[in-house]
Design a protein around this motif. Structure first.
Motif, PDB file in Angstrom:
ATOM      1  N   ASN A   1      35.733  42.088  34.825  1.00  0.00           N
ATOM      2  CA  ASN A   1      35.747  43.300  35.720  1.00  0.00           C
ATOM      3  C   ASN A   1      35.212  44.585  35.041  1.00  0.00           C
ATOM      4  O   ASN A   1      35.663  45.899  35.032  1.00  0.00           O
ATOM      5  N   GLU A   2      34.007  44.375  34.172  1.00  0.00           N
ATOM      6  CA  GLU A   2      33.494  45.636  33.474  1.00  0.00           C
ATOM      7  C   GLU A   2      32.692  46.490  34.598  1.00  0.00           C
ATOM      8  O   GLU A   2      33.079  47.803  34.208  1.00  0.00           O
TER       9      GLU A   2
ATOM     10  N   PHE B   1      41.645  44.088  30.630  1.00  0.00           N
ATOM     11  CA  PHE B   1      40.698  43.147  31.441  1.00  0.00           C
ATOM     12  C   PHE B   1      40.648  43.613  32.898  1.00  0.00           C
ATOM     13  O   PHE B   1      39.760  43.137  33.545  1.00  0.00           O
ATOM     14  N   GLY B   2      41.616  44.348  33.058  1.00  0.00           N
ATOM     15  CA  GLY B   2      41.814  44.739  34.643  1.00  0.00           C
ATOM     16  C   GLY B   2      43.073  44.492  35.344  1.00  0.00           C
ATOM     17  O   GLY B   2      43.760  43.497  34.884  1.00  0.00           O
ATOM     18  N   ASN B   3      43.510  45.474  35.954  1.00  0.00           N
ATOM     19  CA  ASN B   3      44.708  45.549  36.530  1.00  0.00           C
ATOM     20  C   ASN B   3      44.682  45.984  37.825  1.00  0.00           C
ATOM     21  O   ASN B   3      43.781  46.578  38.480  1.00  0.00           O
ATOM     22  N   GLU B   4      46.098  46.098  38.604  1.00  0.00           N
ATOM     23  CA  GLU B   4      45.962  46.621  40.003  1.00  0.00           C
ATOM     24  C   GLU B   4      45.753  48.207  40.018  1.00  0.00           C
ATOM     25  O   GLU B   4      44.974  48.754  40.883  1.00  0.00           O
ATOM     26  N   THR B   5      46.116  48.868  38.953  1.00  0.00           N
ATOM     27  CA  THR B   5      45.824  50.383  38.856  1.00  0.00           C
ATOM     28  C   THR B   5      44.145  50.544  38.852  1.00  0.00           C
ATOM     29  O   THR B   5      43.596  51.337  39.824  1.00  0.00           O
ATOM     30  N   ILE B   6      43.705  49.854  38.144  1.00  0.00           N
ATOM     31  CA  ILE B   6      42.105  49.985  37.774  1.00  0.00           C
ATOM     32  C   ILE B   6      41.685  49.639  39.087  1.00  0.00           C
ATOM     33  O   ILE B   6      40.436  50.158  39.567  1.00  0.00           O
TER      34      ILE B   6
ATOM     35  N   ILE C   1      35.263  32.345  36.090  1.00  0.00           N
ATOM     36  CA  ILE C   1      34.537  33.973  36.303  1.00  0.00           C
ATOM     37  C   ILE C   1      35.104  34.733  37.391  1.00  0.00           C
ATOM     38  O   ILE C   1      35.274  35.864  37.373  1.00  0.00           O
ATOM     39  N   LYS C   2      35.174  33.797  38.467  1.00  0.00           N
ATOM     40  CA  LYS C   2      35.706  34.401  39.829  1.00  0.00           C
ATOM     41  C   LYS C   2      37.233  35.010  39.656  1.00  0.00           C
ATOM     42  O   LYS C   2      37.479  36.133  40.261  1.00  0.00           O
ATOM     43  N   GLU C   3      37.700  34.236  39.156  1.00  0.00           N
ATOM     44  CA  GLU C   3      39.264  34.755  38.866  1.00  0.00           C
ATOM     45  C   GLU C   3      39.441  35.764  38.153  1.00  0.00           C
ATOM     46  O   GLU C   3      40.263  36.829  38.349  1.00  0.00           O
ATOM     47  N   ARG C   4      38.518  35.699  37.146  1.00  0.00           N
ATOM     48  CA  ARG C   4      38.656  37.032  35.941  1.00  0.00           C
ATOM     49  C   ARG C   4      37.957  38.342  36.533  1.00  0.00           C
ATOM     50  O   ARG C   4      38.322  39.175  35.996  1.00  0.00           O
ATOM     51  N   ASN C   5      37.122  38.067  37.440  1.00  0.00           N
ATOM     52  CA  ASN C   5      36.424  39.078  38.116  1.00  0.00           C
ATOM     53  C   ASN C   5      36.655  39.444  39.511  1.00  0.00           C
ATOM     54  O   ASN C   5      35.945  39.861  40.224  1.00  0.00           O
ATOM     55  N   TRP C   6      37.965  39.352  39.840  1.00  0.00           N
ATOM     56  CA  TRP C   6      38.680  39.496  41.297  1.00  0.00           C
ATOM     57  C   TRP C   6      38.187  40.971  41.549  1.00  0.00           C
ATOM     58  O   TRP C   6      37.973  41.307  42.671  1.00  0.00           O
ATOM     59  N   ILE C   7      38.323  41.928  40.709  1.00  0.00           N
ATOM     60  CA  ILE C   7      38.262  43.393  41.122  1.00  0.00           C
ATOM     61  C   ILE C   7      36.792  43.628  41.399  1.00  0.00           C
ATOM     62  O   ILE C   7      36.252  44.212  42.515  1.00  0.00           O
ATOM     63  N   ASP C   8      35.842  43.186  40.255  1.00  0.00           N
ATOM     64  CA  ASP C   8      34.427  43.309  40.701  1.00  0.00           C
ATOM     65  C   ASP C   8      33.853  42.734  41.875  1.00  0.00           C
ATOM     66  O   ASP C   8      32.966  43.332  42.713  1.00  0.00           O
TER      67      ASP C   8
END
Length: 470
Positions: free
Chosen positions: A335-336, A349-354, A416-423
């Protein structure tokens, strides 16, 4: 007469002893003996005193030597203890510095051993740079608190509005605006100077322009375009977020471009609070611009770029792990895009607030959003919003080890998709914004411009149809 004297001198004593002479002789002998005895006693006494002093000095010297040996032994023991304590402190400090990375790495068990080539050793930082790093860290912590508070304030503003302002990238334009057609269209395509005039170009954004370049979104090619179109004194390009010492000069620029985080506008607001008119809804008024890329493709591209570039600060980490393991330990693979647009989560690495803040910024703050997959179209749109005239580009900083997504195992793609769910969610919003921008400008007008650009530059410079891949 002479004979007489002799006779008189040798005159006999008539048998009588001379007692006086004997007594005198005895006195002399006794005196001599007394003198000899006294001298012998003096010599013996002096010799005894000399022997006593020598013994005392020898004893004192032995005592001093023993004390010195004891002190030396104590010093050696203390030195050994100090060295052990220093080694322990250094080990603890090193362990603390690498604690976060070690926790992540301990969870990873690479299936293959990867050869790590020698990398460039970093030079020890001067003291002044260390102090700047400390101040920079404090400033970033302060900036993150400001960003969070600004987001909370804007959420409250939106709750009290009767309508949703919608995307900030879709501005309100004059009611009489219509996309050019016919001869006017041809004229505006041939001569782009009208884009610099607000009265003719309702999409032109006020400066400063703050372009957040997410890594591996063709930003290096864009940097060259901005540099050609801006005055040297008015343009700043940063490969990382400005440090404490650089912030003073940043606010003097009309365009800031680079790997910067959201929140830079706060420094402009401190120095030039009246430079831009207030937003009609009370939201952020500054001209943020960015370009996003399909997240899975971007992560894979980023990984191979780190591997090929030995001077890259993340080269060693990429060489240490295969792709499937690298995504578990590298922040660049998690989620960079969201973290840079959000302005938070430098190591998270990313959370709901981000997620909430990043979506809020992309919708209500960013005044233009492009997508890497249609780089030429994004350039054409950007010229409307920024007034850029010379938008010819060359491929810069592209990966040489690039592999196709199709060659990556399915389980790695899914992770990769799971880890970059926000992106992924942000990218879907970016595509929606992108298409609405085209519709607002006029799709026919836009397509004519793209066609003209490709005919003028693409064939000449042998660039791919979409513009660029990196």
């Amino acid at each position: 007469m002479f004979n007489r004297k002799v006779t008189l001198y040798n005159k006999p004593n008539n048998g009588k002893k001379n007692n006086t002479s004997k007594i005198f002789l005895m006195v002399i002998v006794i005196a001599i003996l007394v003198i000899v005895f006294v001298q012998s006693a003096s010599i013996s006494s002096y010799s005894g005193s000399i022997n006593t002093d020598s013994v005392s000095k020898a004893i004192e010297q032995q005592i001093v030597e023993k004390q010195q040996q004891h002190e030396k032994k104590v010093d050696n023991q203390q030195q050994i203890i100090d060295q052990q304590v220093e080694k322990q402190q250094q080990a603890e400090k090193q362990q603390q510095q690498q604690q976060h990375l070690k926790k992540e790495e301990d969870q990873v068990k690479p299936e293959q051993t990867v050869r790590v080539p020698p990398s460039y050793k970093q030079k020890e930082k001067p003291r002044i740079d260390i102090e700047i790093d400390i101040l920079t860290k404090k400033e970033r912590e302060h900036l993150q608190r400001v960003v969070i508070q600004e987001w909370k304030d804007e959420v409250e503003i939106l709750k009290n509005l009767d309508i949703d302002p919608g995307y900030a990238s879709i501005p309100k334009i004059p009611e009489d605006y219509t996309p050019p057609t016919g001869e006017e269209l041809e004229r505006k395509i041939k001569d782009q100077t009208w884009k610099l005039k607000k009265e003719e170009n309702p999409f032109l954004l006020p400066k400063p322009h703050i372009f957040i370049h997410v890594p591996k979104t063709a930003g290096s090619s864009l940097a060259g375009i901005f540099r050609r179109n801006e005055k040297r004194d008015s343009f700043a390009h940063h490969w990382m977020h400005p440090n404490y010492r650089e912030l003073e000069n940043v606010v003097k620029k009309d365009t800031v471009f680079g790997h910067i985080r959201y929140g830079l506008h706060n420094y402009y607001e401190r120095v030039y609070p009246d430079r831009l008119p207030a937003n009609e809804y009370g939201l952020n008024k500054y001209s943020y611009i960015t370009m996003l890329r399909e997240p899975v493709d971007r992560v894979i591209s980023n990984y191979y770029y780190h591997r090929q570039n030995r001077k890259d600060p993340f080269h060693d980490l990429a060489m240490k792990y295969e792709l499937r393991d690298w995504i578990k330990v590298s922040a660049a693979a998690n989620n960079e895009q969201a973290r840079m647009i959000c302005g938070l989560g430098w190591s998270d690495f990313g959370n709901e607030t981000i997620s909430q803040i990043a979506h809020h910024h992309l919708k209500y703050t960013f005044k233009h959003v492009g997508i890497t997959e249609d780089f030429v179209g994004s350039l054409v749109l950007l010229s409307h919003y920024s007034g850029l005239q010379n938008i010819r580009f060359s491929k810069i900083n592209t990966g040489r080890q690039r592999v196709s997504v199709d060659t990556i195992p399915d389980d790695v793609i899914e992770e990769i998709k799971e880890r970059n769910w926000i992106d992924i969610s942000l990218y879907e919003m970016a595509k929606d914004i992108y298409n609405k921008q085209i519709d607002l400008i006029g799709r026919e007008f836009f397509e004519k411009e793209v066609q003209e650009y490709k005919g003028k530059f693409m064939n000449k410079y042998s660039l791919p149809s979409n513009g660029i891949r990196s």
